[in-house]
Enzyme design. Sequence first.
Site, PDB file in Angstrom:
ATOM      1  N   GLU A  56     -11.489  13.797  62.957  1.00 57.64           N
ATOM      2  CA  GLU A  56     -10.865  13.956  61.644  1.00 57.64           C
ATOM      3  C   GLU A  56     -11.680  14.838  60.697  1.00 57.64           C
ATOM      4  O   GLU A  56     -12.892  14.668  60.562  1.00 57.64           O
ATOM      5  CB  GLU A  56     -10.658  12.578  61.012  1.00 57.64           C
ATOM      6  CG  GLU A  56      -9.858  12.623  59.723  1.00 57.64           C
ATOM      7  CD  GLU A  56      -9.275  11.272  59.368  1.00 57.64           C
ATOM      8  OE1 GLU A  56      -8.098  11.040  59.708  1.00 57.64           O
ATOM      9  OE2 GLU A  56     -10.005  10.444  58.787  1.00 57.64           O
ATOM     10  N   LYS A  58     -12.252  15.189  57.169  1.00 57.21           N
ATOM     11  CA  LYS A  58     -12.097  14.308  56.008  1.00 57.21           C
ATOM     12  C   LYS A  58     -13.279  14.545  55.072  1.00 57.21           C
ATOM     13  O   LYS A  58     -14.404  14.157  55.357  1.00 57.21           O
ATOM     14  CB  LYS A  58     -12.072  12.843  56.480  1.00 57.21           C
ATOM     15  CG  LYS A  58     -12.044  11.795  55.393  1.00 57.21           C
ATOM     16  CD  LYS A  58     -12.092  10.407  56.038  1.00 57.21           C
ATOM     17  CE  LYS A  58     -12.074   9.296  55.030  1.00 57.21           C
ATOM     18  NZ  LYS A  58     -12.117   7.964  55.663  1.00 57.21           N
ATOM     19  N   LYS A 119      -2.356  13.959  58.084  1.00 58.25           N
ATOM     20  CA  LYS A 119      -2.817  12.658  57.589  1.00 58.25           C
ATOM     21  C   LYS A 119      -2.584  12.592  56.082  1.00 58.25           C
ATOM     22  O   LYS A 119      -3.266  13.255  55.301  1.00 58.25           O
ATOM     23  CB  LYS A 119      -4.307  12.492  57.911  1.00 58.25           C
ATOM     24  CG  LYS A 119      -4.896  11.122  57.552  1.00 58.25           C
ATOM     25  CD  LYS A 119      -4.717  10.141  58.686  1.00 58.25           C
ATOM     26  CE  LYS A 119      -5.409   8.814  58.389  1.00 58.25           C
ATOM     27  NZ  LYS A 119      -6.868   8.889  58.573  1.00 58.25           N
ATOM     28  N   GLU A 168       1.123   3.652  61.886  1.00 53.49           N
ATOM     29  CA  GLU A 168      -0.087   2.863  61.635  1.00 53.49           C
ATOM     30  C   GLU A 168       0.249   1.470  61.135  1.00 53.49           C
ATOM     31  O   GLU A 168       0.996   1.299  60.179  1.00 53.49           O
ATOM     32  CB  GLU A 168      -0.938   3.591  60.602  1.00 53.49           C
ATOM     33  CG  GLU A 168      -2.171   2.840  60.157  1.00 53.49           C
ATOM     34  CD  GLU A 168      -2.950   3.626  59.119  1.00 53.49           C
ATOM     35  OE1 GLU A 168      -3.415   4.733  59.451  1.00 53.49           O
ATOM     36  OE2 GLU A 168      -3.070   3.151  57.975  1.00 53.49           O
ATOM     37  N   ASN A 188      -4.997   0.297  62.346  1.00 57.98           N
ATOM     38  CA  ASN A 188      -6.026   0.711  61.387  1.00 57.98           C
ATOM     39  C   ASN A 188      -7.009  -0.436  61.185  1.00 57.98           C
ATOM     40  O   ASN A 188      -6.613  -1.555  60.834  1.00 57.98           O
ATOM     41  CB  ASN A 188      -5.386   1.101  60.047  1.00 57.98           C
ATOM     42  CG  ASN A 188      -6.348   1.884  59.163  1.00 57.98           C
ATOM     43  OD1 ASN A 188      -7.544   1.978  59.454  1.00 57.98           O
ATOM     44  ND2 ASN A 188      -5.838   2.433  58.078  1.00 57.98           N
ATOM     45  N   GLU A 218      -7.984   3.228  64.812  1.00 59.35           N
ATOM     46  CA  GLU A 218      -8.350   4.113  63.703  1.00 59.35           C
ATOM     47  C   GLU A 218      -9.399   3.469  62.805  1.00 59.35           C
ATOM     48  O   GLU A 218      -9.267   2.308  62.423  1.00 59.35           O
ATOM     49  CB  GLU A 218      -7.121   4.418  62.837  1.00 59.35           C
ATOM     50  CG  GLU A 218      -5.901   4.918  63.587  1.00 59.35           C
ATOM     51  CD  GLU A 218      -4.687   4.914  62.677  1.00 59.35           C
ATOM     52  OE1 GLU A 218      -4.793   5.377  61.531  1.00 59.35           O
ATOM     53  OE2 GLU A 218      -3.633   4.420  63.105  1.00 59.35           O
ATOM     54  N   SER A 219     -10.420   4.230  62.467  1.00 53.75           N
ATOM     55  CA  SER A 219     -11.430   3.866  61.455  1.00 53.75           C
ATOM     56  C   SER A 219     -12.497   2.910  61.987  1.00 53.75           C
ATOM     57  O   SER A 219     -12.224   2.015  62.793  1.00 53.75           O
ATOM     58  CB  SER A 219     -10.785   3.243  60.209  1.00 53.75           C
ATOM     59  OG  SER A 219      -9.827   4.105  59.651  1.00 53.75           O
TER      60      SER A 219
END
Length: 261
Positions: A56, A58, A119, A168, A188, A218-219
């Site tokens: 990503e 970001k 995103k 998500e 997530n 995710e994350s």
Amino acid sequence: MDILQDIVAHKRLEVEQFKQQLPEQEIHRRVEALLDFNVPSIQQALLASESGIIAEFKRRSPSKGWIKEAGLAEEIPLSYQQNGAAALSILTDEHYFGGTDEFIRTARHSGVNIPILYKNFIIDEYQLFQARLCGASAALLIAACLTKQQCETLLRTAHELGLEVLLEMHSEPELEYAELEPDLCGINNRNLGSFVTDVQNSFRLAELLPDDAVKVSESGISSPQTIRDLRAVGFRGFLIGETFMKESDPGVALNQFITKL
């Protein structure tokens, strides 16, 4: 008001401003001209990849502020591709994440040809047209932002535009959205209300998703061992941003991470 509610309220105002700058009829016309050209499939890229990493781009987050304010869209996404990313995720929300649609265009012009996830916090089909127009392959839909019916409508529109969807979810009640059969089912690990992150969320919810779903965690993923453990419970994609973006050279950090895998 939690952070997600704040973001969605701001997004509604923002989308109306976009519609004034580029009317719906005009963006529809521009996107229609692109529909004969296919974009690369993020689902197929993850299924074919040994690492499954969605790297990503970001630059900022609401909870941590600037992560890499000087990060360049003409450098980092291409470096991710050159260093083994299966796909990319590019933040396009400006107010909270310091992103813009232009980052995807810039990444494409720099030579990125692998799938790119748009995103953002999508609440209106206009944003799906924005995603297709700037060169994305897939769009993120967030269950916490949408009713199931809204999500179904947006998913259908995305597919009509040739975009895949990463849907998500964060909690057990939201897992019913998986019935909509998105291209990718994301879990997530970050609560979008409080921004507290716990990777155990993926392990907890994995077995409750359909067996044939292409699952993405995710994350909060910061070690190769976590990916090995997530693969063991059925995940095929791993969205990682801050772990790489906080390093001096995100592409090299990705390469070192994959080497340890």
